[in-house]
Design an enzyme around this catalytic site. Structure first.
Site, PDB file in Angstrom:
ATOM      1  N   LYS A  93      83.881  80.912  88.281  1.00 32.75           N
ATOM      2  CA  LYS A  93      83.109  79.905  88.550  1.00 32.75           C
ATOM      3  C   LYS A  93      82.675  79.888  89.943  1.00 32.75           C
ATOM      4  O   LYS A  93      81.471  79.549  90.069  1.00 32.75           O
ATOM      5  CB  LYS A  93      84.175  78.554  88.449  1.00 32.75           C
ATOM      6  CG  LYS A  93      84.629  78.167  86.929  1.00 32.75           C
ATOM      7  CD  LYS A  93      83.640  77.678  86.032  1.00 32.75           C
ATOM      8  CE  LYS A  93      84.241  77.136  85.123  1.00 32.75           C
ATOM      9  NZ  LYS A  93      83.146  76.586  84.101  1.00 32.75           N
ATOM     10  N   GLU A 115      82.149  67.910  88.191  1.00 32.95           N
ATOM     11  CA  GLU A 115      82.981  67.797  87.471  1.00 32.95           C
ATOM     12  C   GLU A 115      83.865  68.796  87.240  1.00 32.95           C
ATOM     13  O   GLU A 115      83.624  70.084  87.442  1.00 32.95           O
ATOM     14  CB  GLU A 115      82.493  67.073  86.203  1.00 32.95           C
ATOM     15  CG  GLU A 115      82.296  68.458  85.049  1.00 32.95           C
ATOM     16  CD  GLU A 115      81.266  69.543  85.603  1.00 32.95           C
ATOM     17  OE1 GLU A 115      81.407  70.743  85.192  1.00 32.95           O
ATOM     18  OE2 GLU A 115      80.041  69.018  86.219  1.00 32.95           O
ATOM     19  N   SER A 380      88.287  85.555  82.219  1.00 31.25           N
ATOM     20  CA  SER A 380      87.520  84.696  83.090  1.00 31.25           C
ATOM     21  C   SER A 380      88.280  84.099  84.073  1.00 31.25           C
ATOM     22  O   SER A 380      87.696  83.441  85.159  1.00 31.25           O
ATOM     23  CB  SER A 380      86.829  83.512  82.186  1.00 31.25           C
ATOM     24  OG  SER A 380      87.792  83.042  81.329  1.00 31.25           O
TER      25      SER A 380
END
Length: 402
Positions: A93, A115, A380
């Site tokens: 991210k 969010e 990830s």
């Protein structure tokens, strides 16, 4: 021509029939401003230099490509793991949040909102905001604040305000709804850092481009060690940013299979899974046309996944396009298979994955590919945030068993 040629998305933000903008009129100027800024800065040497330096010196890129020797021997594949779990903040991210906060600064925005579901995007947004001294508000569903409590604490320690969303299913969908409402009310001073390749144009392409570093590194690294492209690239898919990031470098290589693994949850009934691409239909959610889970009246259905980051009823529009064009394949792994994947990577390779990429490993355990396949899996995120969920699901004794 590659299906991710520069013409996609088109000027209207469409990937074929998917994408576009379905938002209140008040947001159109902000979206136009963002699209113009990205068009100006994407090839700007100073902007790219600043971002590349942050990715190298702050995030720790390039992330390693690790050969999973014991898992490979067990399954009869050659499995390489793209280690986004080793980035600063523990997931992919941060690639996107640093890029978007840099954009926000160029636009003169003084406040950041986001969010989050699993909390990793929220942590990464709070991290980027702290780095640049900007106030940050993160919306998170009440259910997710409980199952991802460590990440709530991390966000708060980084200086972010975490707003608990108690409406609807109290998960990622509802957090995104509240963030969109906030943005509509404060658009002049606020930048909304969307965490996935979803939402109205230009967010799907913007996030893809900030995440494509994953695929570009992977392709170069694999050619160095194997001398060729993989037979298959496998990644979990919720909204779809980690998958789109690693797929982007390979879409133009037709011999490479692109396989996205959705959350199969507890079964195929309504409210039991998050299989937007494999069981959903096209519809509008959070500002774009894409596949989603909906009833006969077009109402969004409830979802379930053991993984908070995949617990979402929709998917990014480019994934929908890749599905309909036939360029990518989409499958599912159940909660039970994700737990098997988590344990397999932990016990065979000494890596605790997040429950999101554990779905990809769990799917591989079914041996769905030809023997000897060269496979890359995008790990990830790391599994620290999910330890209590895993312990509860398996029982402490099961976790402790050699």
């Amino acid at each position: 021509m590659s299906v991710t040629a520069p013409t996609l998305p088109d000027a209207r933000g469409r990937f074929g029939r998917f994408g576009g903008r379905y938002v209140p009129e008040i947001l159109i100027p902000a979206l136009d401003e963002l699209a113009i800024a990205w068009s100006d800065l994407r090839d700007d040497a100073a902007f790219r230099g600043e971002l590349d330096a942050l990715l190298r010196d702050y995030v720790g890129r390039p992330s390693p490509l690790t050969f999973a020797s014991r898992l490979s021997d067990a399954l009869g594949y050659r499995i390489w793991l793209k280690r986004e779990d080793l980035n600063h903040t523990g997931a992919h991210k941060i690639n996107n949040t640093l890029g978007q906060v840099l954009l926000a600064r160029r636009l003169g925005k003084r406040r950041i909102i986001a969010e989050t579901g699993a909390g990793m995007h929220g942590v990464a947004t709070a991290t980027a905001s702290a780095l640049f001294g900007l106030p940050c508000v993160v919306y998170m569903g009440e259910e997710d604040t409980v199952r991802q409590a460590p990440n709530v604490a991390r966000m708060q320690l980084l200086g972010a305000e975490v707003v608990t969303v108690t409406s609807g299913s109290r998960t990622l969908k509802d957090a995104m709804n509240e963030a969109m409402r906030d943005w509509a009310a404060s658009v002049r001073e606020t930048h909304y850092v969307i965490g996935s390749v979803a939402g109205p144009h230009p967010f799907p392409v913007l996030v893809r481009e900030f995440q494509r570093v994953i695929g570009e590194e992977t392709r170069s690294q694999l050619r160095d060690v194997e001398g060729r492209d993989p037979d298959a690239v496998v990644a979990c898919v919720g909204g779809g940013s980690n998958a789109m990031g690693i797929f982007a470098a390979f879409v133009g290589a037709p011999d490479v299979r692109l396989i996205g693994v959705e959350a199969g949850g507890r079964g195929d009934g309504p409210g039991e899974h998050c299989r937007s691409l494999t069981l959903g239909e096209p519809g509008v959610l959070h500002g774009s046309l894409s596949y989603l889970l909906q009833d006969e009246d077009g109402q969004v259905l409830p979802t379930h996944s053991i993984s908070a980051g995949l617990d979402y009823p929709g998917v990014g529009p480019e994934h929908s396009y890749l599905k309909e064009s036939g360029r990518a394949e989409y499958v599912a792994a159940t909660d039970a298979q994700a737990l098997e994947g988590f344990q397999a990577l932990a016990r065979n390779e000494g890596i605790l994955p997040a429950l999101e990429p554990a779905h990809a490993i769990g799917w591989l355990l079914t041996r769905p590919l030809p023997d000897g396949s060269l496979v890359v899996v995008n790990v990830s995120g790391r599994g620290d945030k999910d330890l209590e969920t895993v312990r509860t699901a398996l029982g402490v004794d099961a976790v402790a068993t050699p």
